[in-house]
Design an enzyme around this catalytic site. Structure first.
Site, PDB file in Angstrom:
ATOM      1  N   GLY A 171       0.835  -1.372   0.097  1.00  0.00           N
ATOM      2  CA  GLY A 171      -0.049   0.162   0.049  1.00  0.00           C
ATOM      3  C   GLY A 171       0.881   1.242  -0.072  1.00  0.00           C
ATOM      4  O   GLY A 171       0.647   2.170   0.803  1.00  0.00           O
ATOM      5  N   SER A 225      -2.631   1.312  14.599  1.00  0.00           N
ATOM      6  CA  SER A 225      -3.082   2.460  14.624  1.00  0.00           C
ATOM      7  C   SER A 225      -3.474   2.712  16.203  1.00  0.00           C
ATOM      8  O   SER A 225      -3.659   1.779  16.857  1.00  0.00           O
ATOM      9  CB  SER A 225      -4.561   2.760  13.886  1.00  0.00           C
ATOM     10  OG  SER A 225      -5.234   3.828  14.430  1.00  0.00           O
ATOM     11  N   TYR A 272     -13.007  -1.221  11.923  1.00  0.00           N
ATOM     12  CA  TYR A 272     -11.539  -0.604  11.731  1.00  0.00           C
ATOM     13  C   TYR A 272     -10.759  -0.756  12.996  1.00  0.00           C
ATOM     14  O   TYR A 272      -9.759  -1.394  12.875  1.00  0.00           O
ATOM     15  CB  TYR A 272     -11.708   0.761  11.024  1.00  0.00           C
ATOM     16  CG  TYR A 272      -9.993   1.273  11.092  1.00  0.00           C
ATOM     17  CD1 TYR A 272      -9.323   1.087   9.998  1.00  0.00           C
ATOM     18  CD2 TYR A 272      -9.693   2.476  11.991  1.00  0.00           C
ATOM     19  CE1 TYR A 272      -7.967   1.795   9.979  1.00  0.00           C
ATOM     20  CE2 TYR A 272      -8.321   2.578  12.069  1.00  0.00           C
ATOM     21  CZ  TYR A 272      -7.610   2.481  10.958  1.00  0.00           C
ATOM     22  OH  TYR A 272      -6.363   3.005  10.743  1.00  0.00           O
TER      23      TYR A 272
END
Length: 264
Positions: free
Chosen positions: A14, A141, A154
Site C-alpha cells: 500500500g 493505529s 476498523y
C-alpha cells in the site's frame, strides 16, 4: 547513524501514497532496494517515479497487486520470492455506524487490514528465519487501543494486527528477526485528507478550521493538536526496519502525537 539498510530488499505494501509512500521513500534514501505496491499499475508507476525524482539513484521497483485477496498475495510473492524487510502497511477504513456495518463490510476490512499481512508474513517468514535476519512491521493505529465509535470494524482490525505481530514475535525467540507493530495517530494521509476536505465542505468551513474542530471533539487527547505528517510516521517505521532496532521486538510502538492516554 548508519541504519544498516543498504542492499536490503524491502517490500512496503500500500505504498503508492500516504504513509506507505513516505516509508518507501525513507527506506530508499537509506539505500534499501525498495518494492512499491498498489492495486493498479498506473499508481505503482507514479509512486516509483516520485521516489526516483527525490532520490535519482534509488533502487526502486513496483508490483501491482490487490493484497486484500489471496490471489493478489500469490501473484506478488511469485514475482518477489525474497524480502528482508516487510512493512505491512496496506489497509482501508470507512466511517460507518455499527448498526450499518454488514457482514461483507466486516469480512472485506478484515481481509484487507489483517489477512494481507498474515499471508505475506507467513510466506516470507521461513526465509527470514533461515537467514537469521529480518524485520516485519504491521502498521496499526491508536484505534487498536481506543476503538473509534465511528468505525468499530476498523478498530477491531487494528487490534488484531497488534495481536498477530506479538504472536509471530513469540515464535522467533533467539533469532535476528524482529516483529513489531506501529500505533499511528491521526495522520494527514491521502485518505484522511479527502475525509477532512469532505467534512469541511459539508460543514461550510475551511480545512484548517475542520482540523481544529476534529482535535477538539474527535481526538481531544492529542498532545500535538494537529495531524501528523506521513514523514513523521515513516521515520519511526524506517528506524524499526533497521539494523539499529535489533533489540525492539514484540512491541507496539506509538507514533500517535500523544493521543493515547497511557504512560506505557
Amino acid at each position: 547513524m548508519d541504519l544498516g539498510l543498504k542492499g536490503k530488499i524491502a517490500l512496503v505494501t500500500g505504498s503508492t501514497a500516504g504513509i506507505g509512500l513516505a516509508t518507501a521513500q525513507g527506506l530508499a534514501n537509506e539505500g534499501a532496494s525498495v518494492v512499491v505496491n498498489g492495486r493498479t499499475q498506473e499508481r505503482v508507476d507514479q509512486a516509483v517515479a516520485k521516489i526516483k525524482e527525490v532520490s535519482p539513484g534509488a533502487d526502486v521497483t513496483g508490483i501491482a497487486a490487490d493484497l486484500s485477496t489471496a490471489e493478489g498475495v500469490s501473484a506478488l510473492v511469485e514475482k518477489l520470492p525474497r524480502v528482508d524487510v516487510l512493512v505491512n502497511n496496506m489497509g482501508i477504513f470507512e466511517p460507518k455506524a455499527f448498526e450499518e456495518i454488514t457482514d461483507d463490510d466486516w469480512l472485506n476490512i478484515f481481509q484487507a487490514n489483517v489477512m494481507s499481512g498474515v499471508r505475506l508474513t507467513r510466506h516470507y517468514l521461513p526465509g527470514l528465519r533461515e537467514r537469521n535476519w529480518g524485520r516485519v512491521l504491521f502498521v496499526s493505529s491508536e484505534s487498536a487501543v481506543q476503538i473509534p465509535a465511528e468505525m468499530i470494524h476498523y478498530g477491531v482490525t487494528k487490534t488484531a494486527q497488534v495481536a498477530v505481530a506479538r504472536g509471530i514475535a513469540e515464535t522467533l525467540v533467539g533469532t535476528g528477526v524482529t516483529v513489531n507493530s506501529v500505533l499511528v495517530g491521526p495522520t494527514n494521509s491521502e485518505g484522511v485528507g479527502t475525509f477532512v476536505s469532505q467534512m469541511a465542505k459539508k460543514e461550510g468551513v475551511d480545512e484548517a478550521t475542520m482540523e481544529k474542530q476534529f482535535f477538539e471533539t474527535a481526538r481531544p487527547s492529542s498532545l500535538i493538536k494537529r495531524f501528523e505528517t506521513t514523514e513523521e510516521v515513516a521515520n519511526m517505521i524506517v528506524y524499526l526496519s533497521s539494523e539499529q532496532a535489533s533489540a525492539t521486538t514484540g512491541s507496539a510502538i506509538r507514533v500517535d502525537g500523544g493521543v493515547t492516554r497511557a504512560i506505557l
